[in-house]
Scaffold this motif. Structure first.
Motif, PDB file in Angstrom:
ATOM      1  N   LYS A 266       0.834  -1.203   0.000  1.00  0.00           N
ATOM      2  CA  LYS A 266       0.000   0.000   0.000  1.00  0.00           C
ATOM      3  C   LYS A 266       0.870   1.254   0.000  1.00  0.00           C
ATOM      4  CE  LYS A 266      -3.650   2.513   2.207  1.00  0.00           C
ATOM      5  NZ  LYS A 266      -4.662   2.610   3.224  1.00  0.00           N
ATOM      6  N   LEU A 267       1.985   1.211   0.740  1.00  0.00           N
ATOM      7  CA  LEU A 267       2.882   2.360   0.791  1.00  0.00           C
ATOM      8  C   LEU A 267       3.429   2.694  -0.591  1.00  0.00           C
ATOM      9  CD1 LEU A 267       4.620   4.411   2.399  1.00  0.00           C
ATOM     10  CD2 LEU A 267       6.276   2.585   2.704  1.00  0.00           C
ATOM     11  N   PHE A 268       3.896   1.703  -1.316  1.00  0.00           N
ATOM     12  CA  PHE A 268       4.508   1.961  -2.609  1.00  0.00           C
ATOM     13  C   PHE A 268       3.477   2.220  -3.711  1.00  0.00           C
ATOM     14  CE2 PHE A 268       8.282   0.574  -0.548  1.00  0.00           C
ATOM     15  CZ  PHE A 268       9.322   1.103  -1.287  1.00  0.00           C
ATOM     16  N   ASP A 269       2.280   1.639  -3.593  1.00  0.00           N
ATOM     17  CA  ASP A 269       1.275   1.811  -4.641  1.00  0.00           C
ATOM     18  C   ASP A 269       0.401   3.036  -4.443  1.00  0.00           C
ATOM     19  OD1 ASP A 269       2.246  -0.461  -5.768  1.00  0.00           O
ATOM     20  OD2 ASP A 269       0.637  -1.770  -5.048  1.00  0.00           O
ATOM     21  N   ASP A 270       0.025   3.346  -3.201  1.00  0.00           N
ATOM     22  CA  ASP A 270      -0.934   4.421  -2.947  1.00  0.00           C
ATOM     23  C   ASP A 270      -0.328   5.641  -2.260  1.00  0.00           C
ATOM     24  OD1 ASP A 270      -2.788   2.678  -3.991  1.00  0.00           O
ATOM     25  OD2 ASP A 270      -3.474   1.970  -2.037  1.00  0.00           O
ATOM     26  N   VAL A 271       0.393   5.415  -1.178  1.00  0.00           N
ATOM     27  CA  VAL A 271       0.821   6.524  -0.322  1.00  0.00           C
ATOM     28  C   VAL A 271       1.984   7.295  -0.925  1.00  0.00           C
ATOM     29  CG1 VAL A 271       1.685   7.113   1.965  1.00  0.00           C
ATOM     30  CG2 VAL A 271      -0.038   5.343   1.725  1.00  0.00           C
ATOM     31  N   ALA A 272       3.036   6.622  -1.349  1.00  0.00           N
ATOM     32  CA  ALA A 272       4.229   7.317  -1.846  1.00  0.00           C
ATOM     33  C   ALA A 272       3.963   8.162  -3.090  1.00  0.00           C
ATOM     34  CB  ALA A 272       5.345   6.310  -2.105  1.00  0.00           C
ATOM     35  N   PRO A 273       3.170   7.701  -4.075  1.00  0.00           N
ATOM     36  CA  PRO A 273       2.895   8.580  -5.220  1.00  0.00           C
ATOM     37  C   PRO A 273       2.122   9.845  -4.840  1.00  0.00           C
ATOM     38  CG  PRO A 273       2.405   6.319  -5.794  1.00  0.00           C
ATOM     39  CD  PRO A 273       2.680   6.343  -4.327  1.00  0.00           C
ATOM     40  N   ARG A 274       1.337   9.773  -3.770  1.00  0.00           N
ATOM     41  CA  ARG A 274       0.590  10.939  -3.307  1.00  0.00           C
ATOM     42  C   ARG A 274       1.525  12.060  -2.837  1.00  0.00           C
ATOM     43  NH1 ARG A 274      -3.131   9.882   1.708  1.00  0.00           N
ATOM     44  NH2 ARG A 274      -2.794   7.817   0.852  1.00  0.00           N
ATOM     45  N   TYR A 275       2.697  11.677  -2.316  1.00  0.00           N
ATOM     46  CA  TYR A 275       3.651  12.656  -1.795  1.00  0.00           C
ATOM     47  C   TYR A 275       4.851  12.852  -2.716  1.00  0.00           C
ATOM     48  CZ  TYR A 275       0.991  11.855   2.432  1.00  0.00           C
ATOM     49  OH  TYR A 275      -0.017  11.741   3.338  1.00  0.00           O
ATOM     50  N   ALA A 276       4.693  12.600  -3.997  1.00  0.00           N
ATOM     51  CA  ALA A 276       5.814  12.674  -4.931  1.00  0.00           C
ATOM     52  C   ALA A 276       6.425  14.068  -5.011  1.00  0.00           C
ATOM     53  CB  ALA A 276       5.362  12.227  -6.320  1.00  0.00           C
ATOM     54  N   ASN A 277       5.614  15.108  -4.909  1.00  0.00           N
ATOM     55  CA  ASN A 277       6.121  16.471  -5.035  1.00  0.00           C
ATOM     56  C   ASN A 277       6.220  17.192  -3.701  1.00  0.00           C
ATOM     57  OD1 ASN A 277       6.245  16.239  -7.837  1.00  0.00           O
ATOM     58  ND2 ASN A 277       4.069  16.709  -8.003  1.00  0.00           N
ATOM     59  N   ARG A 278       6.013  16.494  -2.605  1.00  0.00           N
ATOM     60  CA  ARG A 278       6.050  17.119  -1.278  1.00  0.00           C
ATOM     61  C   ARG A 278       7.420  16.888  -0.650  1.00  0.00           C
ATOM     62  NH1 ARG A 278       1.459  18.342   2.164  1.00  0.00           N
ATOM     63  NH2 ARG A 278       2.206  18.710   4.261  1.00  0.00           N
ATOM     64  N   PRO A 279       8.092  17.940  -0.174  1.00  0.00           N
ATOM     65  CA  PRO A 279       9.459  17.776   0.338  1.00  0.00           C
ATOM     66  C   PRO A 279       9.531  17.345   1.798  1.00  0.00           C
ATOM     67  CG  PRO A 279       8.887  20.077   0.300  1.00  0.00           C
ATOM     68  CD  PRO A 279       7.719  19.333  -0.303  1.00  0.00           C
ATOM     69  N   GLY A 280       8.521  16.733   2.332  1.00  0.00           N
ATOM     70  CA  GLY A 280       8.541  16.288   3.729  1.00  0.00           C
ATOM     71  C   GLY A 280       7.268  16.714   4.426  1.00  0.00           C
ATOM     72  N   GLY A 281       7.186  16.421   5.716  1.00  0.00           N
ATOM     73  CA  GLY A 281       6.011  16.789   6.476  1.00  0.00           C
ATOM     74  C   GLY A 281       4.792  15.982   6.085  1.00  0.00           C
ATOM     75  N   TYR A 282       4.911  14.655   6.124  1.00  0.00           N
ATOM     76  CA  TYR A 282       3.839  13.786   5.670  1.00  0.00           C
ATOM     77  C   TYR A 282       2.834  13.469   6.770  1.00  0.00           C
ATOM     78  CZ  TYR A 282       7.758  12.897   2.532  1.00  0.00           C
ATOM     79  OH  TYR A 282       8.828  13.037   1.700  1.00  0.00           O
ATOM     80  N   THR A 283       3.169  13.777   8.024  1.00  0.00           N
ATOM     81  CA  THR A 283       2.303  13.400   9.134  1.00  0.00           C
ATOM     82  C   THR A 283       1.888  14.628   9.940  1.00  0.00           C
ATOM     83  OG1 THR A 283       4.209  12.998  10.564  1.00  0.00           O
ATOM     84  CG2 THR A 283       3.309  11.105   9.382  1.00  0.00           C
ATOM     85  N   ARG A 284       0.779  14.472  10.636  1.00  0.00           N
ATOM     86  CA  ARG A 284       0.257  15.522  11.516  1.00  0.00           C
ATOM     87  C   ARG A 284      -0.093  14.881  12.849  1.00  0.00           C
ATOM     88  NH1 ARG A 284      -4.591  16.808   8.999  1.00  0.00           N
ATOM     89  NH2 ARG A 284      -3.468  18.231   7.657  1.00  0.00           N
ATOM     90  N   ILE A 285       0.299  15.526  13.949  1.00  0.00           N
ATOM     91  CA  ILE A 285      -0.023  15.043  15.285  1.00  0.00           C
ATOM     92  C   ILE A 285      -1.026  16.009  15.903  1.00  0.00           C
ATOM     93  CG2 ILE A 285       0.855  14.570  17.598  1.00  0.00           C
ATOM     94  CD1 ILE A 285       3.509  13.787  16.343  1.00  0.00           C
ATOM     95  N   THR A 286      -2.149  15.469  16.377  1.00  0.00           N
ATOM     96  CA  THR A 286      -3.180  16.260  17.036  1.00  0.00           C
ATOM     97  C   THR A 286      -3.388  15.704  18.435  1.00  0.00           C
ATOM     98  OG1 THR A 286      -4.285  16.501  14.894  1.00  0.00           O
ATOM     99  CG2 THR A 286      -5.542  17.104  16.850  1.00  0.00           C
ATOM    100  N   LYS A 287      -3.289  16.557  19.456  1.00  0.00           N
ATOM    101  CA  LYS A 287      -3.501  16.112  20.835  1.00  0.00           C
ATOM    102  C   LYS A 287      -4.985  15.879  21.078  1.00  0.00           C
ATOM    103  CE  LYS A 287       0.477  18.235  23.016  1.00  0.00           C
ATOM    104  NZ  LYS A 287       0.923  19.128  24.093  1.00  0.00           N
ATOM    105  N   LEU A 288      -5.298  14.810  21.809  1.00  0.00           N
ATOM    106  CA  LEU A 288      -6.683  14.443  22.063  1.00  0.00           C
ATOM    107  C   LEU A 288      -7.097  14.595  23.521  1.00  0.00           C
ATOM    108  CD1 LEU A 288      -6.905  11.177  19.944  1.00  0.00           C
ATOM    109  CD2 LEU A 288      -7.677  13.463  19.327  1.00  0.00           C
ATOM    110  N   GLY A 289      -6.184  14.884  24.399  1.00  0.00           N
ATOM    111  CA  GLY A 289      -6.508  14.977  25.818  1.00  0.00           C
ATOM    112  C   GLY A 289      -5.954  13.785  26.568  1.00  0.00           C
TER     113      GLY A 289
END
Length: 116
Positions: free
Chosen positions: A78-101
């Motif tokens: 899934k990483l190589f087929d779906d996720v990595a092509p989605r970030y082909a032009n993005r230079p980093g910052g693929y994740t977001r952390i949100t505090k939940l309490g």
């Protein structure tokens, strides 16, 4: 990949910490969001981002290196087929952390880490 940190670890040993991060990364890739403790999310972010950056290359060598780190064939596919092509032009910052309490049982700070 980053060395296990000195001092207190997520698990009992450096190998256990590596397995925790590998399993969390596989779950993050498979479900694209994971609810975990804030400490684990902060440790997971650089680990997962380096794996996604490696997968952006898309060659066989990169696939084998990522498979050696994660160990889950379905997640790597899934990483190589779906996720990595989605970030082909993005230079980093693929994740977001949100505090939940705080968690009800032990008041541990919870966080949601997700793919952007």
């Amino acid at each position: 990949m980053p060395r296990p940190k000195k001092g207190a670890r997520l698990g009992g040993s450096p190998s256990h910490q590596r397995k925790i991060l590998a399993n969390l990364t596989a779950q993050l890739i498979e479900y694209e969001r994971v609810t975990t403790t804030h400490a684990k999310a902060r440790d997971l972010r650089p680990y997962a981002e380096k794996i996604i950056t490696r997968a952006r290359r898309g060659d066989l060598h990169s696939r084998r290196l990522v498979l050696a780190k994660i160990g889950d064939n379905d997640a790597v596919t899934k990483l190589f087929d779906d996720v990595a092509p989605r970030y082909a032009n993005r230079p980093g910052g693929y994740t977001r952390i949100t505090k939940l309490g705080k968690r009800r049982g032990d008041a541990s700070e919870m966080a949601l880490i997700e793919l952007v």
